[in-house]
Design a protein around this motif. Structure first.
Motif, PDB file in Angstrom:
ATOM      1  N   ILE A  11     -23.826 -19.600   0.172  1.00  0.00           N
ATOM      2  CA  ILE A  11     -23.926 -20.012  -1.226  1.00  0.00           C
ATOM      3  C   ILE A  11     -24.120 -18.723  -2.003  1.00  0.00           C
ATOM      4  N   HIS A  12     -23.110 -18.325  -2.727  1.00  0.00           N
ATOM      5  CA  HIS A  12     -23.200 -17.078  -3.481  1.00  0.00           C
ATOM      6  C   HIS A  12     -23.540 -17.395  -4.922  1.00  0.00           C
ATOM      7  N   ARG A  13     -24.746 -16.999  -5.282  1.00  0.00           N
ATOM      8  CA  ARG A  13     -25.188 -17.248  -6.662  1.00  0.00           C
ATOM      9  C   ARG A  13     -24.958 -15.984  -7.483  1.00  0.00           C
ATOM     10  N   PHE A  14     -24.799 -16.155  -8.784  1.00  0.00           N
ATOM     11  CA  PHE A  14     -24.445 -15.045  -9.672  1.00  0.00           C
ATOM     12  C   PHE A  14     -23.120 -14.434  -9.197  1.00  0.00           C
ATOM     13  N   LEU A  16     -19.232 -13.596  -9.757  1.00  0.00           N
ATOM     14  CA  LEU A  16     -18.472 -13.314 -10.968  1.00  0.00           C
ATOM     15  C   LEU A  16     -16.969 -13.334 -10.736  1.00  0.00           C
ATOM     16  N   GLY A  21     -17.220 -16.833 -16.225  1.00  0.00           N
ATOM     17  CA  GLY A  21     -18.667 -16.775 -16.387  1.00  0.00           C
ATOM     18  C   GLY A  21     -19.414 -16.492 -15.097  1.00  0.00           C
ATOM     19  N   ILE A  22     -20.727 -16.741 -15.159  1.00  0.00           N
ATOM     20  CA  ILE A  22     -21.580 -16.562 -13.989  1.00  0.00           C
ATOM     21  C   ILE A  22     -21.559 -17.868 -13.202  1.00  0.00           C
ATOM     22  N   ASP A 119     -29.400 -22.864 -11.147  1.00  0.00           N
ATOM     23  CA  ASP A 119     -28.785 -21.811 -11.953  1.00  0.00           C
ATOM     24  C   ASP A 119     -28.064 -22.345 -13.179  1.00  0.00           C
ATOM     25  N   PHE A 122     -27.801 -20.083 -16.105  1.00  0.00           N
ATOM     26  CA  PHE A 122     -26.817 -18.999 -15.992  1.00  0.00           C
ATOM     27  C   PHE A 122     -25.431 -19.511 -16.379  1.00  0.00           C
TER      28      PHE A 122
ATOM     29  N   GLU B 701     -31.537 -11.375  -3.951  1.00  0.00           N
ATOM     30  CA  GLU B 701     -30.586 -12.070  -4.818  1.00  0.00           C
ATOM     31  C   GLU B 701     -31.109 -12.163  -6.238  1.00  0.00           C
ATOM     32  N   ASN B 707     -35.006 -16.670 -11.476  1.00  0.00           N
ATOM     33  CA  ASN B 707     -35.557 -18.031 -11.543  1.00  0.00           C
ATOM     34  C   ASN B 707     -37.013 -18.059 -11.103  1.00  0.00           C
ATOM     35  N   LYS B 738     -22.503  -9.836 -19.045  1.00  0.00           N
ATOM     36  CA  LYS B 738     -23.239 -10.523 -17.986  1.00  0.00           C
ATOM     37  C   LYS B 738     -24.721 -10.154 -18.057  1.00  0.00           C
ATOM     38  N   SER B 745     -30.386 -16.483 -19.661  1.00  0.00           N
ATOM     39  CA  SER B 745     -30.725 -17.559 -18.712  1.00  0.00           C
ATOM     40  C   SER B 745     -32.149 -17.414 -18.197  1.00  0.00           C
ATOM     41  N   LYS B 808     -22.144  -6.913 -10.648  1.00  0.00           N
ATOM     42  CA  LYS B 808     -20.852  -7.480 -10.257  1.00  0.00           C
ATOM     43  C   LYS B 808     -20.992  -8.479  -9.098  1.00  0.00           C
ATOM     44  N   GLY B 810     -24.436  -9.776  -8.183  1.00  0.00           N
ATOM     45  CA  GLY B 810     -25.690 -10.519  -8.251  1.00  0.00           C
ATOM     46  C   GLY B 810     -26.579 -10.299  -7.042  1.00  0.00           C
ATOM     47  N   ARG B 811     -26.283  -9.243  -6.295  1.00  0.00           N
ATOM     48  CA  ARG B 811     -27.084  -8.969  -5.111  1.00  0.00           C
ATOM     49  C   ARG B 811     -27.637  -7.560  -5.163  1.00  0.00           C
TER      50      ARG B 811
END
Lengths: 327, 826, 145
Positions: A11-14, A16, A21-22, A119, A122, B701, B707, B738, B745, B808, B810-811
Motif C-alpha cells: 500500500i503506497h501512500r503519498f 504521486l 494529486g496525492i 489519507d 491528502f 512513511e 497523520n 505537493k 492535509s 516524489k 512520500g517515503r
C-alpha cells in the motif's frame, strides 16, 4: 466474506505517479500476463511469497530456528529452499530486521478502506485519490468492485491500472461505473511479440481497449511501458500510435522502464529472465521515441480526421477527446 | 479585514538589488561580532546600590532603576538604518542581566572573548566593572540565590542543579511574552502615563488605603516612572540624531538623521502618525522592555495587523511606496537581530546558536473570524524571503477554511526559498486550544506566537511560556530503575516504584512511570512557584505591565497576576524517545516476549553490545511514534493526556494554569548526551528527537507520520509544539504544490504546528565538514532559527539525522551508509 | 624583589602541579598560591575587598577535606576539617576533575556532569567568583596578566 480474498502486497501512500494529486496506491497480487520486464514481479503470483533482502540480514539465525519445515540454511548467504517452504510466514514474523518479508496479505474490504481513508485529507487537498494496481487488480473483480464502490460513495477519486486482460462484460458492470480513471497498458500491437514477451495473446486486450474507448470516454488513459529493445522500438510505437489514432485518442502516457524488478526477483527467489535490460532508455533516445510517437499520433489522427470528413463511418475516430497531451 | 491590493503578492520585482540599504545592512548584520554590553547592568546596579531610597517600596525603586538606565542609555546610531535606537550600547551586543543568570559568566570573563565557539568580546575595563562592581552586589540577590536563601536550599532546587531532570528557566528569565504595542502606538506613552496618574489620583482621593490599594498606588506610580524612562530615551535619540545630522556631510544620511530626529520627537511619547513613526515607535518600545526583562523571546506579535492601519493610510495618502515600506520592515527585521544572549560555555552545550527569538506572527484570521491576510503580510513575507536572517523568528498563521490557498501557497514558497522559515500554524487547532484554556474566543483569534512555538492571546495573556523544561526520559529511567538513574548512580532520587523484574504487566510499569513523572513535575512546579515568589519580591515589571492589557485596569503588576489571562509553560524533552521506549517495553517484553524486562535492562546496560538480534528487533519491529501502529498511537496519546491533566491541576502564583508544551530548543541534543541506552534501541549518549518530532529515521512513511502527529489532540498541548519535518528537496513547481498540499492535509487532520528544513543529508553533512562554505545556512532547530555553523556538534548531528522525506515518493530518503554512526540507534 | 621571586616560584609550582593526579596536591597548590598572591599583589587583593566567603572542598571518597575562608582581605586555608556554615560545598571526584572544572580552557561541562566529577551544594555565585579568581591566577602564572 466468502472465499479467500485477493492478496495485497503493498500500500503506497503519498504516491504521486499513479494518477492525479496525492494518492494511495494499492497493489494486488496475481497477473494473467508474465511480462519478462515486470517491475513488480512479486505481484505475478496470486500466492503469498517470502522475500529476502540480504543487505538487511544480520545472520542472527532466528528464522532458521523457527522454520517448521527446516527450509532455511543460514549461509552466508541465507538460503530458502523454496520447494520446502510453505510460506507460513513465521520466519518473517520473527525476523528482527525485516530482511525477510511476507509478500501478500489479506485485507477485508473494511480494513483496507479504513487505511485508505486515513489519507482522505491528502486526497482532498490535492485533487488526489486512490489507485488500484498490481498485478492485475481486476483478477479479484468482486473485491475490487466493492472497494471502488465504497470509495466512490465516500466521494473519492478512483483509478485502476490494468493490463487489459479481463472479461469485458463483468468489467463493464463491476468496475466501469466506479472508476474515474482507467490506466490501460498497451505493450504491443503485433500479436507474436505480445505472446513472446507477456505469455498471452493480445487479441482480447486490444478488443477491450476499443470497447473502453467508447464506453469509458475520457476516463481511459493508455500507457506504454518503454522497455528498451522490446516495446520501445520505433516500429512498435508507430503501430500503437496508429491504433490510438484510429480510436481518436490523443492522450497517452509513456512510462520509462523501471529496472527495480531485477532486485525484487532476486529477493523473491525468482528466476531472472536472461534478456532483461538493466537500465531505462537514455534521455536522448527516450526523447526521440517520444517525439516520434506523438508526432505520429498527431499526424495520423489529423489525417484520419480529414478522411473522416468524407467518411460515413461515425466511429471513424473523431478526436473529440483531444484534451491534453500528457508527455 | 484583509485587503489585498498588490498586483503581485510575491513582490517578485522587489529584491535586494533595488533595496541596496537592506543589502548593505544585512551584510553588516551577518558579519557582526558579538560584544558584551554592561551598560544596563552598570546603571541598574549602581542605582539600586547607591542611589535608591531604601524605604521606598520595591515597585518604585525598581521603576526608578529602569528609568535611570533608560535616561542614561547611550543613543547609538551605528549604521544607516532608517530606525533609531539599539538594544545595547554595541552594534551587536549581549547584555548582562545580573539579577537573573548573568553571574554564570563570571568564571569566563577573562576567556570568553577568545573562546573557540561563538566568542563574545568583553574589554578589560568592562571585565573589571562586572568583577569588582556589579557582580558582588548580586551574590546573594539574584533570583536563584535569593530563592535558595529564603527556602533553605530545598531539595527541588538541588534536583534542578543536577541539570539532568528539569531546568527551571525562571531563574534566567522573566520574559517569553507578547506585549501589546498597539495601544501605546495609537495613543502614545504620554496618554498611558496620564492614565496611570488618573488611577493614582483616584486612589489618593480615597483617603485611607487598604494594603492592596496602597500596592496599587505604588504600581501606578511605578508605571509613570518607568514609562518616563522610555520617553527620555526617545528624546535622547532625537537630540543625538539632530546633532549628527548637523555634522553629516552626506545629504542622504543627513536627511535620514533629520527624519529620525523628528520621528523620535513624536514617538513613542505621542501617537504615531505615519508608518515610519509606528514602526520606529514599536522598535523603541521593544528596546525599552529589555531595560526591565531579559532579551529572550520578547515577541512583537502580529506585526502585519498592528502596523497595518498606518501602512494603509500612508499608501492611500501617497506618502509611502511599497519599496519604502519594505525598507522600513527590513530595517526592523535587522534591528531585531542587533542583540544576542550572553551565553557561557555550558549554555553553548545546551542552548548554543539561539538568537533572542523575538517572534513575529503573520496572517490567520482576525477577532471577527475574517481573513486577516493583507498587503503588509505579503510585504513581510517578501522581506523575510530576501533577508534570511536568524531573527525575528517568523511564524505564519493559516486558517484552512478562511485563509486563501494562494496565501498558503505563498507561505510554502517562502519556506521553500529560505529552506526553513516561517513556521506554520493551524488557526483552527490553535484557537480551539486557547479557548479550552479559558481564553475568550475573540482573544483566542488574536493569538500570536511567543519565542519558539508557544501560543499566546497576545498582549492580554502573561504566559511565562518558558518556565520549566522537563526531561521525560529522566522520569522513564527513574521508573526503569526503581527511582534511580544510571547517571546519578545509586542515589535514590524518585520514589521507589519497583524493579523491572517486579512488573508483571505493561500497565503496572505505566503506573510506575506515571508515579515518577507526577513526582518530578511536582518538584519542578514547586521550584517554579518559589522562584515566582522571588520575582514578586524583587523584580516587578511596571514597564512591561504598562504595555499589556489588564494591569492598568487591575492596578496590578504582571508578576502578581495583573494580566487578563495567566499561565506558566512547561516544555518537555525526549517525548518521542520516551513514547518509543514505552512501545518497545509493551510490545517486546509483554506482547512478543522477545526478552524479559530484566534482560532488556541488562542489554541496555551493555549498550546492546552482543544483543544484535534484540537490538534490531527494538529498532525495526517495535512500534514507533510517527506511524499509525495502535500501540504507538495509544502510548503517545496517553502520555500527552497524562501530562496535560497533571499540569492543569496546578495553579501558579499569578492564578494561571500550567500548560505543557513540546519544544526543546537544543536541549534534546544536550540531554541525549547525558542519557544511557533506551528501550527503543537508542544507544547511550546519542541525541534525542526534537520537540514533538518522531525519532530520527523511525517513521519511514510521510503520510502516516503527518497523520500520527496531526492526530494528536491539540487541546492537550496548550503550550505549543515543535514538529520538525525535513524534505530533502523541493525541486520544481510540482514538488512545491505537493509540499503545500501536504501542509494543508496535516492541518485538516488537526495538526497544530509544523516547520521545515528543506535540506539533504549530503548537504548538511558537507556543511558540518566545511562550515566556511555555508556561512549563512539557516536551519530551524526546535522552535527557533539558527545559523548551522553556530550549533554545537551534537545539535548539528541531530539536524543532519532528522528523517528526510522525498516529496516524489512520500517515503524517507535512505541515510548515507558511511555516516550511520551518527544515527541514534546504530 | 624577594616577594616577586616567591610568587614566581609559587606560580611555576602551580602550573607544574596542574598536571598532577593527586587532588590534594593541586587543590593545596591552588589555595596556597591564591593566598600568597592575595598577600603580595594589591591588584588581585582587590577581588576580596570586604568579601566574606566560606568554601568547603571535599573529595567524594572522603579522603580530602579542605576549606578556604576569605575574611579581612585575607585567605585562610584550613586542612582536614569541616567548617561550619559554608557558603558553598564543592564535592569532587579527584583533583584532575576539580581543576578541569575550574581551569580548563574549554571545560567539558557535559562530560563533567556525565561522570559526576563535581557536585555543588550552596550559593553558586560564590563558586563563580572563586572560579574567576582561579582562572585569573592561572592566566597570571602564564604571564597573560
Amino acid at each position: 466474506m466468502q472465499g479467500p480474498l485477493p492478496l495485497v502486497f503493498d500500500i503506497h501512500r503519498f504516491a504521486l505517479d499513479d494518477g492525479p494529486g496525492i494518492r494511495t496506491t494499492v497493489f494486488l497480487k496475481g497477473c494473467p500476463l508474465s511480462c519478462s520486464w515486470c517491475h513488480n514481479p512479486e505481484s505475478m503470483s496470486v500466492e503469498p511469497e517470502i522475500a529476502f533482502y540480504p543487505d538487511r540480514c544480520i545472520r542472527c539465525g532466528s528464522c532458521r530456528d523457527i522454520c517448521p519445515e527446516l527450509a532455511i540454511t543460514d549461509g552466508p548467504p541465507l538460503q530458502i529452499d523454496r520447494l520446502r517452504c510453505t510460506t507460513c510466514g513465521r520466519c518473517a514474523d520473527i525476523c528482527p530486521t525485516t530482511a525477510l518479508r511476507m509478500m501478500g496479505k489479506e485485507y477485508p474490504v473494511d480494513d483496507l478502506l479504513e487505511i485508505i481513508l486515513r489519507d482522505r485529507h491528502f486526497f482532498e487537498a490535492s485533487g488526489g485519490g486512490v489507485t488500484f494496481s498490481g498485478g492485475e487488480p481486476t483478477l479479484g473483480i468482486n473485491y475490487l468492485s466493492r472497494l471502488l464502490a465504497a470509495l466512490k460513495a465516500e466521494g473519492l477519486h478512483t483509478a485502476i491500472q490494468t493490463c487489459g486482460l479481463f472479461d469485458y462484460d463483468r468489467f463493464a458492470r463491476k468496475i466501469l461505473p466506479f472508476a474515474d480513471l482507467i490506466m490501460f497498458d498497451i505493450k504491443f500491437i503485433a500479436a507474436a511479440e505480445h505472446r513472446k514477451y507477456t505469455g498471452r495473446d493480445n487479441e482480447s486486450i486490444l478488443k477491450n481497449f476499443k470497447l473502453l474507448a467508447s464506453d469509458a470516454g475520457s476516463r481511459l488513459l493508455p500507457r506504454i511501458p518503454l522497455v528498451p529493445g522490446k516495446t520501445a522500438t520505433p516500429w512498435n510505437l508507430m503501430e500503437i500510435a496508429s491504433f490510438l489514432a484510429d480510436l481518436g485518442i490523443l492522450r497517452c502516457d509513456l512510462l520509462p522502464y523501471n529496472p527495480a524488478g531485477i532486485a525484487k526477483r532476486l529477493a523473491a527467489g525468482l528466476k531472472l529472465p536472461t534478456d532483461l535490460p538493466d537500465a531505462p532508455l537514455g534521455v536522448e533516445e527516450e526523447d526521440d521515441l517520444r517525439n516520434l510517437f506523438f508526432n505520429a499520433l498527431h499526424s495520423l489522427s489529423k489525417s484520419r480526421l480529414d478522411a473522416g470528413k468524407y467518411s460515413d463511418d461515425p466511429q471513424g475516430g473523431l478526436p473529440c477527446r483531444s484534451t491534453s497531451i500528457m508527455q | 479585514m484583509g485587503t489585498i491590493t498588490l498586483t503581485d503578492i510575491r513582490l517578485a520585482d522587489q529584491d535586494l538589488n533595488n533595496l541596496p540599504l537592506l543589502k548593505s545592512l544585512r551584510q553588516k548584520s551577518l558579519s557582526a561580532k558579538t560584544e558584551v554590553c554592561i551598560e544596563r547592568a552598570h546603571y541598574i546596579t549602581t542605582f539600586l546600590r547607591d542611589m535608591a531610597v531604601r524605604d521606598e517600596p520595591m515597585e518604585i525603586r525598581y521603576a526608578r532603576a529602569v528609568n535611570h538606565f533608560l535616561s542614561n542609555k547611550i543613543p547609538l546610531f551605528p549604521d544607516d538604518s532608517l530606525l533609531a535606537g539599539t538594544t545595547t550600547s554595541k552594534p551587536f551586543g549581549a547584555p548582562v542581566y545580573p539579577e537573573l543568570t548573568g553571574l554564570t559568566i563570571w568564571p569566563e570573563l577573562d576567556t570568553m572573548s577568545t573562546r573557540e565557539k561563538n566568542p563574545q568580546f568583553i574589554s578589560r575595563e568592562d571585565t573589571d566593572v562586572l568583577n569588582f562592581d556589579v557582580f558582588p552586589y548580586w551574590m546573594e540577590k539574584n533570583i536563584l540565590e535569593a530563592t535558595r536563601a529564603r527556602e533553605g536550599n530545598p531539595p527541588c532546587m538541588k534536583l534542578f542543579e543536577r541539570i539532568v531532570f528539569f531546568i527551571a528557566s525562571k531563574a534566567g528569565t522573566i520574559s517569553h511574552t507578547v506585549p501589546c504595542y498597539a495601544i501605546a502606538l495609537e495613543s502614545g506613552l504620554e496618554w498611558l502615563i496620564a492614565e496611570a496618574a488618573r488611577h493614582e489620583e483616584e486612589l489618593m482621593g480615597k483617603g485611607s488605603l487598604s494594603q492592596d490599594e496602597s500596592h496599587q498606588l505604588d504600581f501606578y506610580r511605578g508605571i509613570q516612572i518607568a514609562l518616563g524612562g522610555i520617553v527620555a530615551y526617545a528624546a535622547r535619540l532625537s537630540a543625538k540624531a539632530l546633532e549628527l545630522a548637523a555634522q553629516e556631510t552626506d545629504p542622504a544620511r543627513r536627511k535620514n538623521l533629520a527624519a529620525m530626529a523628528s520621528v523620535c520627537a513624536q514617538v513613542p511619547a505621542r501617537p504615531a502618525r505615519t508608518f515610519r513613526e509606528a514602526i520606529n515607535g514599536l522598535w523603541i518600545l521593544q528596546i525599552a522592555i529589555h531595560a526591565e526583562s531579559i532579551n529572550m523571546a520578547i515577541s512583537p506579535g502580529r506585526l502585519d495587523q498592528i502596523l497595518f492601519p498606518w501602512y494603509q493610510r500612508d499608501i492611500a495618502d501617497g506618502v509611502l511606496t511599497i519599496q519604502e515600506a519594505m525598507e522600513l520592515v527590513g530595517c526592523l527585521w535587522l534591528k531585531l537581530n542587533d542583540n544576542t544572549n550572553l551565553v557561557p560555555e555550558t549554555g553553548e552545550e545546551l542552548f548554543g546558536g539561539a538568537g533572542t527569538v523575538p517572534a513575529v506572527t503573520l496572517g490567520g484570521i482576525n477577532e471577527n473570524a475574517e481573513d486577516a491576510v493583507n498587503d503588509l503580510t505579503y510585504i513581510m513575507l517578501r522581506v523575510t524571503e530576501l533577508l534570511k536572517t536568524r531573527d525575528p523568528s517568523m511564524n505564519a498563521r493559516y486558517h484552512p477554511e478562511i485563509n486563501s490557498d494562494r496565501y498558503r501557497d505563498r507561505v510554502a514558497e517562502v519556506i521553500a526559498s529560505t529552506k526553513s522559515v516561517p513556521a506554520f500554524y493551524n488557526d483552527i487547532a490553535a484557537i480551539k486550544t486557547l479557548e479550552n484554556q479559558g481564553i475568550a474566543t475573540k482573544d483566542a483569534r488574536d493569538y500570536a506566537i511567543i519565542g519558539c512555538v508557544e501560543l499566546s492571546a497576545s498582549g492580554r495573556s502573561y504566559d511565562a511560556s518558558s518556565s520549566i523544561m522537563l526531561n521525560l526520559v529522566s522520569a522513564l529511567e527513574l521508573a526503569l530503575y526503581n527511582g534511580t538513574r544510571p547517571i546519578t548512580g545509586d542515589e535514590q532520587i524518585g520514589p521507589a516504584t519497583g524493579t523491572a523484574a517486579s512488573f508483571a504487566t505493561f500497565e503496572q510499569f505505566w503506573v510506575a512511570f506515571k508515579t515518577q513523572l507526577r513526582w518530578l513535575i511536582g518538584e519542578a512546579v514547586q521550584l517554579n512557584e518559589m522562584m515566582g515568589r522571588t520575582h514578586q519580591g524583587f523584580l516587578p515589571t511596571p514597564l512591561l505591565s504598562a504595555l499589556f492589557e489588564g494591569p492598568m485596569e487591575n492596578g496590578q503588576d504582571l508578576i502578581f497576576g495583573g494580566a487578563r489571562y495567566n499561565s506558566s509553560g512547561a516544555t518537555h524533552i525526549g517525548f518521542a524517545d520516551t513514547v518509543d521506549s514505552l512501545n518497545a517495553i509493551e510490545k517486546g517484553v509483554f506482547i512478543d516476549r522477545r526478552c524479559t524486562f530484566p534482560e532488556l535492562l541488562a542489554a541496555m546496560k551493555r549498550d546492546f553490545e552482543g544483543d544484535a538480534a534484540l537490538h534490531a528487533y527494538l529498532v525495526n519491529r517495535a512500534p514507533k511514534y510517527g506511524s499509525e501502529d495502535p500501540i504507538a498511537v495509544k502510548n503517545s496519546h496517553n502520555l500527552l493526556q497524562f501530562l496535560y491533566q497533571t499540569y492543569q491541576g496546578y495553579t501558579n502564583y499569578r492564578g494561571g494554569r500550567y500548560r505543557p508544551a513540546y519544544w526543546t530548543m537544543t536541549n534534546h541534543a544536550g540531554q541525549g548526551k547525558l542519557s544511557g541506552a533506551l528501550p527503543n534501541g537508542r544507544k547511550a549518549y546519542r541525541i534525542f528527537a526534537s520537540g514533538i518530532t518522531p525519532v530520527s529515521q523511525a517513521a519511514s512513511e510521510l503520510a502516516p507520520c503527518l497523520n500520527a502527529v496531526g492526530g494528536i489532540n491539540p487541546l492537550h498541548i496548550p503550550g505549543g509544539e515543535a514538529f520538525n519535518l525535513k524534505y530533502s528537496a523541493i525541486k520544481d513547481k510540482d514538488d512545491l504544490q505537493k509540499f503545500s498540499q501536504a501542509i494543508e492535509s496535516y492541518f485538516r487532520t488537526g495538526g497544530l504546528h509544523i516547520q521545515f528544513n528543506i535540506m539533504s543529508y549530503e548537504m548538511l553533512i558537507d556543511a558540518k565538514a566545511h562550515p566556511e562554505n555555508y556561512p549563512e545556512l539557516l536551519v530551524r532547530v526546535s522552535g527557533y532559527s539558527a545559523y548551522f555553523k553556530d550549533l554545537n556538534d551534537a545539535m548539528k548531528d541531530e539536524i543532519i539525522t532528522r528523517t528526510a522525506y522525498d516529496l516524489k515518493t512520500g517515503r524517507s530518503v535512505p541515510f548515507p551508509v558511511q555516516q550511520t554512526g551518527m544515527l541514534p540507534s546504530t | 624583589m624577594p616577594d616577586d621571586l616567591i610568587l614566581k616560584s609559587a606560580m611555576k609550582n602551580f602550573l607544574d602541579g596542574l598536571t598532577s593526579e593527586v587532588a590534594e596536591d593541586v587543590l593545596q597548590l591552588l589555595l596556597s598560591l591564591m593566598a600568597a598572591v592575595l598577600e603580595f599583589n594589591p591588584g588581585f587583593r582587590k577581588n576580596i575587598a570586604g568579601f566574606n566567603g566560606r568554601y568547603q572542598f571535599k573529595s567524594k571518597d572522603g579522603h580530602i577535606t579542605m576549606a578556604a575562608l576569605f575574611k579581612d582581605n585575607r585567605l585562610e586555608v584550613v586542612r582536614d576539617k569541616d567548617i561550619p556554615d559554608p557558603d558553598i560545598t564543592i564535592l569532587f571526584k579527584d583533583g584532575k576533575a576539580l581543576m578541569g572544572y575550574l581551569l580548563s580552557p574549554k571545560p567539558d561541562i557535559l562530560g563533567s556532569i556525565l561522570h559526576q566529577e563535581v557536585s555543588l551544594d550552596g550559593n553558586l555565585n560564590y563558586l563563580y567568583k572563586f572560579a574567576f579568581m582561579s582562572k585569573r591566577l592561572q592566566l597570571m602564572a602564564e604571564g597573560a596578566f
